[in-house]
Motif scaffolding. Structure first.
Motif, PDB file in Angstrom:
ATOM      1  N   UNK A 126     -16.794   9.104  -9.912  1.00  0.00           N
ATOM      2  CA  UNK A 126     -16.006   9.762  -8.862  1.00  0.00           C
ATOM      3  C   UNK A 126     -16.407   9.176  -7.518  1.00  0.00           C
ATOM      4  N   UNK A 127     -15.431   9.025  -6.619  1.00  0.00           N
ATOM      5  CA  UNK A 127     -15.706   8.411  -5.326  1.00  0.00           C
ATOM      6  C   UNK A 127     -16.329   9.437  -4.385  1.00  0.00           C
ATOM      7  N   UNK A 128     -17.654   9.333  -4.253  1.00  0.00           N
ATOM      8  CA  UNK A 128     -18.390  10.223  -3.365  1.00  0.00           C
ATOM      9  C   UNK A 128     -19.043   9.475  -2.211  1.00  0.00           C
ATOM     10  N   UNK A 129     -19.134   8.151  -2.318  1.00  0.00           N
ATOM     11  CA  UNK A 129     -19.651   7.315  -1.239  1.00  0.00           C
ATOM     12  C   UNK A 129     -19.041   5.931  -1.378  1.00  0.00           C
ATOM     13  N   UNK A 130     -19.301   5.067  -0.418  1.00  0.00           N
ATOM     14  CA  UNK A 130     -18.710   3.726  -0.430  1.00  0.00           C
ATOM     15  C   UNK A 130     -19.199   2.897  -1.616  1.00  0.00           C
ATOM     16  N   UNK A 131     -20.349   3.257  -2.181  1.00  0.00           N
ATOM     17  CA  UNK A 131     -20.864   2.507  -3.330  1.00  0.00           C
ATOM     18  C   UNK A 131     -20.074   2.785  -4.604  1.00  0.00           C
ATOM     19  N   UNK A 132     -19.197   3.788  -4.576  1.00  0.00           N
ATOM     20  CA  UNK A 132     -18.403   4.134  -5.754  1.00  0.00           C
ATOM     21  C   UNK A 132     -17.049   3.425  -5.790  1.00  0.00           C
ATOM     22  N   UNK A 133     -16.744   2.609  -4.782  1.00  0.00           N
ATOM     23  CA  UNK A 133     -15.496   1.854  -4.784  1.00  0.00           C
ATOM     24  C   UNK A 133     -15.617   0.678  -5.746  1.00  0.00           C
ATOM     25  N   UNK A 134     -14.468   0.225  -6.287  1.00  0.00           N
ATOM     26  CA  UNK A 134     -14.522  -0.758  -7.373  1.00  0.00           C
ATOM     27  C   UNK A 134     -13.789  -2.065  -7.090  1.00  0.00           C
ATOM     28  N   UNK A 135     -13.507  -2.336  -5.852  1.00  0.00           N
ATOM     29  CA  UNK A 135     -12.881  -3.602  -5.494  1.00  0.00           C
ATOM     30  C   UNK A 135     -12.161  -3.483  -4.172  1.00  0.00           C
ATOM     31  N   UNK A 136     -11.724  -4.627  -3.644  1.00  0.00           N
ATOM     32  CA  UNK A 136     -10.972  -4.597  -2.387  1.00  0.00           C
ATOM     33  C   UNK A 136      -9.942  -5.715  -2.364  1.00  0.00           C
ATOM     34  N   UNK A 137      -8.967  -5.556  -1.482  1.00  0.00           N
ATOM     35  CA  UNK A 137      -7.993  -6.606  -1.220  1.00  0.00           C
ATOM     36  C   UNK A 137      -7.696  -6.609   0.272  1.00  0.00           C
ATOM     37  N   UNK A 138      -7.696  -7.786   0.882  1.00  0.00           N
ATOM     38  CA  UNK A 138      -7.360  -7.948   2.297  1.00  0.00           C
ATOM     39  C   UNK A 138      -6.017  -8.660   2.391  1.00  0.00           C
ATOM     40  N   UNK A 139      -5.070  -8.037   3.090  1.00  0.00           N
ATOM     41  CA  UNK A 139      -3.716  -8.578   3.222  1.00  0.00           C
ATOM     42  C   UNK A 139      -3.442  -8.920   4.682  1.00  0.00           C
ATOM     43  N   UNK A 140      -2.883 -10.098   4.900  1.00  0.00           N
ATOM     44  CA  UNK A 140      -2.537 -10.562   6.247  1.00  0.00           C
ATOM     45  C   UNK A 140      -1.026 -10.773   6.312  1.00  0.00           C
ATOM     46  N   UNK A 141      -0.394 -10.149   7.300  1.00  0.00           N
ATOM     47  CA  UNK A 141       1.044 -10.289   7.529  1.00  0.00           C
ATOM     48  C   UNK A 141       1.303 -10.462   9.024  1.00  0.00           C
TER      49      UNK A 141
END
Length: 398
Positions: free
Chosen positions: A361-376
């Motif tokens: 469960x997402x209780x802190x930033x360490x519980x995130x499972x990936x990221x994506x950066x989008x530029x437009x």
């Protein structure tokens, strides 16, 4: 060749190490973990306890450094300040470092200097905190560690808690606090922002305002960021003025700064200000993509006492980062990941988990499972595409 000591060499410090070398400086990276990935990118790698003032001061003197930086982290901020004091280097003092990493001392400084922030009281004992909780008329409050980051240990509470529930949340915050004290403070209801700043010769230069997307109560974990801000000019100016006053109140100088601010009924409230580059790729990637200003290069230069370049040298874009937060359970498979590989608007992405991992469960930033950066071209377009990607990539869990 000027020498700069980088305290910590994790993933978030790699862009700073690379940039400093690209600028022609000799980079010494130090970390307590021999496997820290950033060590491989430095001119010299040192494995040492970066939270020890005596150890790191001895290393700094031996290496005859010209500057020290502790980017995207706060665990060794007092060490950086001590090195600056003892060696007469450019940057914040130890006294300022302590004030900028202790949320209670920070609140006291804001109150004394007239910088806008929520009311707040600090406790080591749950009984004392419970008494104030019962005596105050405030209906919604926050419990948070006095010394920590990354949304760890934060909880929103209301006036309907029983003592047992309150004590559980208090002890959870205390366990996450590096000084084992907990703050009970006013809850400010409204959108959250960060402000990215370079301070040079006691003048704060505000580069941009970042819109934040967070989870709801009780944990308020950051799920994404947008630049430039989508809010009105009046709101953005209110936020900038609060950040400007907060930086001056804390006495920050010759450093990067990352201010976190909330807006309630058109009024800005400072949550905290770090004397460092912001994490979550905000300072290292998003800011140069949206403003054209190389904030990392500026932070490295001010740490060495060199006047920073604060004019745009790159093209400006709308930029957005979103984090993957699948439902809790055992990860069986990930589908739809091909969309991340073929979309030219995707600047960067990473998946942090693998099949068979347990998703928490997402209780802190360490519980995130990936990221994506989008530029437009515009921030609105970047947000729309990033949110679409979150739907296209499926984390199948049991």
């Amino acid at each position: 060749m000027k020498k700069i000591l980088v305290l910590a060499a994790g993933i978030l410090q790699i862009p700073i190490i690379k940039k400093a070398r690209k600028l022609g400086y000799y980079v010494i990276a130090a970390d307590g973990c021999a496997d820290a990935p950033g060590l491989a990118y430095a001119d010299k790698a040192i494995v040492a306890n970066i939270t020890s003032e005596e150890i790191m001061l001895e290393i700094a003197r031996k290496e005859q450094i010209d500057g020290v930086i502790h980017p995207c982290s706060e665990v060794a901020m007092n060490v950086m300040g001590r090195i600056n004091d003892e060696m007469g280097l450019c940057g914040i003092s130890r006294e300022t470092a302590v004030r900028a990493t202790n949320k209670h001392l920070m609140r006291l400084a804001f109150e004394e200097g007239g910088a806008p922030s929520p009311w707040s009281t600090c406790f080591e004992n749950v009984e004392d905190a419970w008494k104030l909780y019962c005596d105050t008329d405030t209906q919604e409050m926050i419990l948070k560690p006095s010394r920590n980051s990354g949304s760890r240990g934060i909880a929103k509470i209301s006036k309907d808690l029983c003592k047992t529930e309150f004590a559980e949340l208090f002890e959870r915050s205390k366990a996450e606090s590096r000084d084992k004290s907990v703050m009970l403070e006013q809850f400010v209801k409204g959108p959250e922002f960060s402000v990215e700043i370079i301070v040079w010769k006691k003048v704060p230069y505000i580069l941009t305002v970042t819109d934040k997307k967070t989870t709801e109560a009780p944990y308020f974990v950051e799920l994404g960021h947008n630049q430039p801000s989508c809010f009105s000019k009046a709101d953005v100016e209110e936020i900038k003025q609060a950040a400007y006053k907060g930086v001056l109140t804390l006495g920050l100088d010759c450093c990067a700064a990352h201010a976190e601010i909330k807006l309630q009924d058109g009024k800005a409230y400072i949550m905290e200000i770090g004397a460092r580059l912001g994490g979550d790729f905000i300072s290292t990637e998003l800011t140069h993509l949206s403003t054209g200003i190389d904030m990392v290069a500026a932070a490295v230069n001010v740490a060495l006492g060199i006047k920073p370049q604060l004019e745009a040298t790159e093209e400006k874009h709308g930029v957005c980062i979103r984090y993957f937060t699948p439902s809790p359970g055992k990860l069986v498979s990930i589908s739809g990941i091909d969309c991340l590989k073929r979309d030219s608007s995707i600047y960067d992405y990473e998946i942090y988990c693998s099949e068979g991992d347990i998703i928490r469960e997402v209780r802190s930033s360490t519980d995130r499972n990936g990221h994506v950066i989008v530029v437009k071209k515009t921030v609105e377009e970047a947000i729309a595409r990033a949110e679409q990607i979150l739907q296209e990539v499926n984390f199948n869990v049991l």
